[in-house]
Design a protein around this motif. Structure first.
Motif, PDB file in Angstrom:
ATOM      1  N   LEU A   1       0.854  -1.189   0.000  1.00 17.84           N
ATOM      2  CA  LEU A   1       0.000   0.000   0.000  1.00 17.84           C
ATOM      3  C   LEU A   1       0.888   1.237   0.000  1.00 17.84           C
ATOM      4  N   PRO A   2       0.501   2.268  -0.728  1.00 13.94           N
ATOM      5  CA  PRO A   2       1.277   3.499  -0.661  1.00 13.94           C
ATOM      6  C   PRO A   2       1.129   4.131   0.722  1.00 13.94           C
ATOM      7  N   ASP A   3       1.983   5.060   1.021  1.00 11.37           N
ATOM      8  CA  ASP A   3       1.979   5.693   2.329  1.00 11.37           C
ATOM      9  C   ASP A   3       0.848   6.719   2.396  1.00 11.37           C
ATOM     10  N   LYS A   4      -0.351   6.239   2.769  1.00 10.26           N
ATOM     11  CA  LYS A   4      -1.539   7.091   2.821  1.00 10.26           C
ATOM     12  C   LYS A   4      -2.367   6.687   4.011  1.00 10.26           C
ATOM     13  N   GLU A   5      -3.252   7.580   4.431  1.00 13.14           N
ATOM     14  CA  GLU A   5      -4.169   7.222   5.519  1.00 13.14           C
ATOM     15  C   GLU A   5      -5.004   6.008   5.088  1.00 13.14           C
ATOM     16  N   THR A   6      -4.979   4.950   5.917  1.00 19.83           N
ATOM     17  CA  THR A   6      -5.650   3.693   5.555  1.00 19.83           C
ATOM     18  C   THR A   6      -6.473   3.204   6.742  1.00 19.83           C
ATOM     19  N   HIS A   7      -7.699   2.781   6.479  1.00 22.86           N
ATOM     20  CA  HIS A   7      -8.521   2.184   7.530  1.00 22.86           C
ATOM     21  C   HIS A   7      -9.028   0.836   7.031  1.00 22.86           C
ATOM     22  N   ILE A   8      -9.096  -0.116   7.973  1.00 25.31           N
ATOM     23  CA  ILE A   8      -9.423  -1.486   7.568  1.00 25.31           C
ATOM     24  C   ILE A   8     -10.653  -1.966   8.308  1.00 25.31           C
ATOM     25  N   PHE A   9     -11.637  -2.448   7.556  1.00 25.88           N
ATOM     26  CA  PHE A   9     -12.846  -3.010   8.163  1.00 25.88           C
ATOM     27  C   PHE A   9     -12.828  -4.521   7.949  1.00 25.88           C
ATOM     28  N   ILE A  10     -12.953  -5.273   9.065  1.00 25.37           N
ATOM     29  CA  ILE A  10     -12.946  -6.740   8.963  1.00 25.37           C
ATOM     30  C   ILE A  10     -14.383  -7.243   9.086  1.00 25.37           C
ATOM     31  N   ALA A  11     -14.900  -7.781   8.011  1.00 24.49           N
ATOM     32  CA  ALA A  11     -16.272  -8.299   8.000  1.00 24.49           C
ATOM     33  C   ALA A  11     -16.261  -9.778   8.390  1.00 24.49           C
TER      34      ALA A  11
END
Ligand code: NAD
Ligand code: ZN
Length: 354
Positions: free
Chosen positions: A55-65
């Motif tokens: 992933l590029p260096d950016k704000e990232t949020h992860i949702f686990i379904a």
């Protein structure tokens, strides 16, 4: 890496397919402000770290379904929307669907509806997803019916890295490969012949061959969808095996038979009906003995009641005017929509039950 171009009325986009191509992701995400990854528990434990490396260096949020079909509910959908709002996603953000068809359907529907639509990208991890990632259908389930709430919404691109397929459980491999076999049956007898000659076990398909078969399957689907995006006519050919398949799934309760397992029984039924109606020149005997070698069950389960299954077939949203319409084959590769006589439906059902 191989590229397949998909043409739709709303946008054209590429499908990249290859082994160990996930590193290509970094540069392709440059233009977006924030990343919203939606994945499930299995994929999280197996592959999330691998994805994160690229992933590029950016704000990232992860949702686990939740895993599988449990992801496609109203409550999980609402959680995904809340998560997006809480983290300030906007139209310059992008949703990454990282998983199988269930995650693709959920994440695609989130992307289609959040703020009236934000970009999304499919990173499929199952064989089945060669089917679900093409065609732009995204949806969640309602208690009264599967996929009843959804949209047509195309991704920016699909990045299909076949390295992820190695950890698929056998049952999931079988389920997904049923759609590959379907794509061959409705489009190209040489493709079918190649599969029947070369594939002797779903556990030992060389990765390069798997990539070729999935690409070919996606091409078949893409060509049909290109001609009929909104399912007004020939897109229905993709439902080959699905009229009985959906009915068996519904009748057994979703869960007992996987989608592909139910569809495979439906495919054999549709082939047998094609023999009855069009004298389809094809050895079903040879075909089912190949299926058995691959671990498929093809008989209709003995405890299934014809009348109950018939009711489901009539109720199937694709049937017109209270009598089920089937996709049959005039020849391998030549599908046709056909209403079939009650007596033939019943006789063939019982023939495949014993
Ligand atoms: P899935 O996403 O439910 O995945 C099946 C299971 O495999 C899940 O438990 C998942 O966690 C696990 N899994 C996924 N990738 C894995 C990997 N690489 N290694 C190990 N385990 C892995 O199911 P699916 O079979 O990919 O897709 C089925 C769904 O797709 C259904 O909801 C169906 O309605 C939908 N679908 C949609 C379309 C469409 O056009 N949108 C077409 C066909 C099917
Ligand atoms: Zn299907």
């Amino acid at each position: 890496m191989d590229t397949l171009d998909i043409y739709t009325s709303s946008k054209n986009y590429p499908v990249y397919i290859g082994n160990e191509i996930i590193n290509q992701l970094t540069e392709k995400l440059e233009g977006y402000s924030k990343l919203y990854i939606i994945t499930d528990k299995h994929i999280e434990s197996l592959y999330l770290q691998t994805l994160q490396k690229y992933l590029p260096d950016k704000e990232t949020h992860i949702f686990i379904a939740p895993n599988g079909e449990d992801a496609k509910t109203f409550s999980v959908y609402e959680e995904c929307i809340s998560f997006a709002l809480q983290n300030g996603f906007d139209r310059r953000s992008v949703v990454l669907a990282f998983g199988g068809g269930a995650i693709g359907d959920l994440a695609g529907f989130v992307a289609a509806t959040y703020m009236r639509g934000i970009p999304f990208i499919q990173i499929p991890t199952t064989i089945l997803a060669h089917d679900s990632a093409i065609g732009g259908k995204v949806a969640i389930n309602h208690s009264l019916g599967k996929n009843m709430v959804g949209a047509f919404y195309q991704p920016e691109f699909v990045l299909y890295d076949v390295q992820f397929l190695t950890t698929l459980p056998s049952r999931e491999k079988r389920s997904g490969f049923a759609e590959v076999i379907k794509h061959a049956l409705i489009s190209d007898s040489r493709f079918l012949q190649e599969l029947m000659e070369k594939v002797d076990s779903l556990e030992s398909i060389p990765i390069h061959d798997m990539q070729k078969y999935l690409r070919k399957g996606m091409e078949v689907k893409a060509n049909i969808v290109h001609l009929d995006e909104k399912e007004r006519n020939i897109r229905a050919y993709l439902n080959f095996g699905h009229t009985l398949g959906h009915a068996l799934e519904a009748n057994a309760g979703y869960g007992n038979l996987t989608h592909g397992e139910a569809v495979m029984i439906g495919i054999v039924y549709a082939l047998q009906l094609s023999k009855e109606v069009f004298q389809l020149p094809f050895s079903i005997k040879e075909f089912v003995s190949w299926l058995e070698r691959l671990g498929y069950k093809w008989r209709i389960p003995a405890n299934m009641d014809y009348d109950a299954v018939y009711e489901w077939m009539v109720r199937d949203k694709k049937s017109v005017s209270n009598s089920p319409t089937f996709v049959l084959l005039q020849e391998i590769g030549i599908p046709i929509l056909q209403k079939v006589d009650q007596a033939i439906l019943q006789k063939t059902f019982h023939l495949l039950q014993t």
